[in-house]
Write an enzyme that holds these catalytic residues in place. Structure first.
Site, PDB file in Angstrom:
ATOM      1  CE  LYS A  26     -27.978 -55.960 -16.619  1.00  0.00           C
ATOM      2  NZ  LYS A  26     -29.070 -55.752 -15.677  1.00  0.00           N
ATOM      3  CG  ASN A  27     -31.023 -58.865 -17.265  1.00  0.00           C
ATOM      4  OD1 ASN A  27     -30.438 -58.203 -16.413  1.00  0.00           O
ATOM      5  ND2 ASN A  27     -31.719 -58.318 -18.255  1.00  0.00           N
ATOM      6  CB  CYS A 121     -31.675 -48.503 -16.534  1.00  0.00           C
ATOM      7  SG  CYS A 121     -30.109 -49.267 -16.886  1.00  0.00           S
ATOM      8  NE  ARG A 126     -36.940 -50.854 -14.781  1.00  0.00           N
ATOM      9  CZ  ARG A 126     -35.776 -51.407 -15.091  1.00  0.00           C
ATOM     10  NH1 ARG A 126     -34.667 -50.766 -14.910  1.00  0.00           N
ATOM     11  NH2 ARG A 126     -35.728 -52.633 -15.554  1.00  0.00           N
ATOM     12  CG  ASP A 315     -32.800 -55.067 -22.105  1.00  0.00           C
ATOM     13  OD1 ASP A 315     -33.388 -54.036 -21.755  1.00  0.00           O
ATOM     14  OD2 ASP A 315     -32.578 -56.021 -21.323  1.00  0.00           O
ATOM     15  NE  ARG A 408     -26.297 -50.768 -13.457  1.00  0.00           N
ATOM     16  CZ  ARG A 408     -27.560 -50.608 -13.845  1.00  0.00           C
ATOM     17  NH1 ARG A 408     -27.956 -49.465 -14.323  1.00  0.00           N
ATOM     18  NH2 ARG A 408     -28.425 -51.603 -13.732  1.00  0.00           N
TER      19      ARG A 408
HETATM   20  C1  UD1 Z   1     -36.082 -57.033 -16.931  1.00  0.00           C
HETATM   21  C2  UD1 Z   1     -34.630 -56.870 -17.298  1.00  0.00           C
HETATM   22  C3  UD1 Z   1     -34.431 -55.657 -18.210  1.00  0.00           C
HETATM   23  C4  UD1 Z   1     -35.387 -55.721 -19.405  1.00  0.00           C
HETATM   24  C5  UD1 Z   1     -36.821 -55.989 -18.964  1.00  0.00           C
HETATM   25  C6  UD1 Z   1     -37.766 -56.255 -20.107  1.00  0.00           C
HETATM   26  C7  UD1 Z   1     -33.525 -57.698 -15.314  1.00  0.00           C
HETATM   27  C8  UD1 Z   1     -32.684 -57.377 -14.120  1.00  0.00           C
HETATM   28  N1  UD1 Z   1     -33.856 -56.670 -16.080  1.00  0.00           N
HETATM   29  O1  UD1 Z   1     -36.435 -55.862 -16.183  1.00  0.00           O
HETATM   30  O2  UD1 Z   1     -33.092 -55.670 -18.681  1.00  0.00           O
HETATM   31  O3  UD1 Z   1     -35.363 -54.485 -20.072  1.00  0.00           O
HETATM   32  O4  UD1 Z   1     -36.865 -57.144 -18.107  1.00  0.00           O
HETATM   33  O5  UD1 Z   1     -37.307 -57.301 -20.878  1.00  0.00           O
HETATM   34  O6  UD1 Z   1     -33.834 -58.844 -15.580  1.00  0.00           O
HETATM   35  N2  UD1 Z   1     -44.180 -53.664 -14.501  1.00  0.00           N
HETATM   36  C9  UD1 Z   1     -45.287 -53.261 -13.786  1.00  0.00           C
HETATM   37  N3  UD1 Z   1     -45.370 -53.622 -12.490  1.00  0.00           N
HETATM   38  C10 UD1 Z   1     -44.412 -54.360 -11.871  1.00  0.00           C
HETATM   39  C11 UD1 Z   1     -43.291 -54.779 -12.617  1.00  0.00           C
HETATM   40  C12 UD1 Z   1     -43.199 -54.413 -13.940  1.00  0.00           C
HETATM   41  O7  UD1 Z   1     -46.188 -52.588 -14.323  1.00  0.00           O
HETATM   42  O8  UD1 Z   1     -44.560 -54.661 -10.677  1.00  0.00           O
HETATM   43  C13 UD1 Z   1     -44.077 -53.270 -15.938  1.00  0.00           C
HETATM   44  C14 UD1 Z   1     -42.843 -52.415 -16.241  1.00  0.00           C
HETATM   45  O9  UD1 Z   1     -43.063 -51.055 -15.953  1.00  0.00           O
HETATM   46  C15 UD1 Z   1     -42.688 -52.674 -17.735  1.00  0.00           C
HETATM   47  C16 UD1 Z   1     -43.157 -54.134 -17.891  1.00  0.00           C
HETATM   48  O10 UD1 Z   1     -43.886 -54.442 -16.700  1.00  0.00           O
HETATM   49  O11 UD1 Z   1     -43.567 -51.851 -18.472  1.00  0.00           O
HETATM   50  C17 UD1 Z   1     -42.069 -55.125 -18.051  1.00  0.00           C
HETATM   51  O12 UD1 Z   1     -41.067 -54.880 -17.076  1.00  0.00           O
HETATM   52  P1  UD1 Z   1     -40.268 -56.060 -16.394  1.00  0.00           P
HETATM   53  O13 UD1 Z   1     -40.304 -57.279 -17.271  1.00  0.00           O
HETATM   54  O14 UD1 Z   1     -40.722 -56.198 -14.992  1.00  0.00           O
HETATM   55  O15 UD1 Z   1     -38.825 -55.485 -16.395  1.00  0.00           O
HETATM   56  P2  UD1 Z   1     -37.771 -55.851 -15.316  1.00  0.00           P
HETATM   57  O16 UD1 Z   1     -38.052 -57.231 -14.836  1.00  0.00           O
HETATM   58  O17 UD1 Z   1     -37.629 -54.743 -14.364  1.00  0.00           O
END
Ligand code: UD1
Length: 428
Positions: A26-27, A121, A126, A315, A408
């Site tokens: 998915k990702n 989720c 986020r 995950d 999903r």
């Molecule tokens: C992606 C994956 C999700 C997985 C996660 C971590 C997708 C669609 N989803 O989510 O399944 O659980 O990686 O492996 O690929 N953060 C900030 N600021 C930002 C963005 C992120 O502080 O602008 C923080 C988040 O709150 C979190 C950390 O960075 O604590 C990592 O999150 P991130 O890697 O961004 O997760 P996603 O990319 O949303």
């Protein structure tokens, strides 16, 4: 009434056998679909999973003007015209975190984008500050108009920049990497995420003329170009490592002999090592994993700390906790990435698990405990599959509500689980 699963558990017996195939990630697929916006010609994708999030991403793309052709059996062709809408539809974008990855391709190719705060989720705050900082460094102007995040690139182009992420983020790395392929000059992304899905995306973009080096390491360098053309390149979605890991845990807990096929074991070394140390019999082949269970084995407890790749994936934290409820002794689980990812624990305790909740990030699991069937509600996509595992171990019947959260991310999961002996039924 939304779909639910009825599961008749095995009451701790190890009975499952046969083989189960892993679908495309998915990702990974969601990002490749978003990448279609970067291309002057159409792009083709293979092995795309048939899941709700892919449908939602394609709905958004069609809504803004991209032609999405479902060629069936996981194949898609997407073509972006000369002009598209750059306002993302609020209702659709809010349903999925991955909608944020459209920001990069739209901004770098069309010079503007507005989108609501992305949904997905409910596993923590986020934020999107890393995206805002990164795009401002590349020359974009940003404001929030009260409803939407609005980004604009003066003269419709971004310029290269050195961006140091304050923490590694998967989607921020992918989004800025995609944007940088069409920016003017060189971009360096430091403290990047290193997940295999990022590598798959970079390899595809490079095969189509992009100049990306270092994907899969913490420093990625991108030399921008005027346009990308896919020609005859096809994006092959890599196997879903989270699905693979969840099947591995299910097989360890409830399998006699289960083969997990069409996976990439190199993406899951931390999990296979951890499970082997706990006493699980695992044989790893090039694209399959065999889990076999002599009945006498007592699983050992272990401590788990979620980290960015190649660390233990957040995950897989919930499925791993289910495993630890069956280990003999005390295990600590430390969720370092998200602050809302232990929401499934109270239901698991109601099923019979002995878990102390220390704070929003840490739990102590005391095992082994017999679990008993209950009605549970899937709080997020990954915990949803963890509940499937818990209810298969449990004695008696369980009902899992809110199956949409599982659909999903996992393609027709009940059919694949039935084939290895799980007594699971979807009630519509
Ligand atoms: C992606 C994956 C999700 C997985 C996660 C971590 C997708 C669609 N989803 O989510 O399944 O659980 O990686 O492996 O690929 N953060 C900030 N600021 C930002 C963005 C992120 O502080 O602008 C923080 C988040 O709150 C979190 C950390 O960075 O604590 C990592 O999150 P991130 O890697 O961004 O997760 P996603 O990319 O949303």
């Amino acid at each position: 009434m939304p779909d639910r699963f009825i599961i008749n558990g095995l009451g701790g017996k190890k009975k499952l056998s046969g083989s189960i195939e892993v679908k495309g990630a998915k990702n990974a697929a969601l990002k490749a679909l978003a990448a279609s916006i970067l291309f002057k010609d159409g792009i083709a994708l293979k092995n795309v999973p048939d899941i709700e999030d892919v449908k939602r991403m394609n709905d958004i793309l069609e809504e803004i003007g991209v032609s999405v052709i479902d060629e069936k059996r996981g194949k898609y062709t997407l073509t972006t015209p000369q002009k598209v809408k750059t306002d993302l539809p609020t209702d659709l974008a809010q349903r999925m975190r991955a909608s944020i990855v459209l920001l990069g391709p739209l901004l770098s190719r069309f010079g503007a984008v507005s989108l609501p705060h992305p949904g997905g989720c409910v596993i923590g705050e986020r934020p999107i500050d890393l995206f805002i900082d990164g795009f401002e460094k590349m020359g974009a102007q940003y404001f929030h108009d009260g409803k939407q995040h609005v980004f604009k690139a003066p003269k419709k182009t971004l310029h290269g920049a050195t961006i140091v992420f304050k923490k590694p983020s998967v989607t921020a790395t992918e989004t800025l990497m995609m944007a940088a392929t069409l920016a003017h000059g060189k971009t360096i992304l430091k403290n990047s995420a290193q997940e295999p899905e990022i590598v798959a995306l970079a390899e595809f973009l490079n095969a189509c003329g992009a100049k990306i080096s270092g994907a899969g390491t913490s420093t990625i360098e991108i030399i921008g170009s005027k346009s990308l053309r896919s020609g005859r390149e096809v994006y092959q979605t890599p196997p879903d490592r989270i699905e693979t890991g969840s099947f591995l845990i299910l097989a360890a807990l409830t399998g006699k002999k289960v083969e997990i096929k069409k996976c990439d074991p190199t993406h899951l070394e931390i999990l296979t090592e951890t499970l082997k140390h706990s006493g699980v019999h695992i044989d790893v082949e090039k694209d399959s994993i065999l889990v076999s269970n002599p009945t006498s084995v007592k699983f050992q407890p272990t401590d788990v700390e979620t980290r960015e790749y190649p660390g233990f994936p957040t995950d897989l934290q919930a499925p791993m906790t289910i495993f630890l409820t069956q280990a003999h002794g005390q295990s600590h689980v430390f969720e370092t990435i998200f602050e809302g990812r232990l929401a499934y624990v109270p239901d698991l305790i109601r099923m019979g698990a002995r878990i102390d909740v220390c704070d929003p990030h840490r739990i102590i699991v005391h095992g082994p405990t017999a679990l008993s069937g209950r009605e549970v509600k899937s709080p997020d996509l990954r915990a949803g599959l963890a509940f499937v595992i818990a209810t298969v171990i449990a004695k008696g019947q369980s009902v899992i509500h809110n199956v949409y959260n599982i659909d999903r991310g996992y393609e027709r999961i009940e059919e694949r689980l039935q084939a290895i002996g799980v007594n699971i039924e979807r009630v519509t």
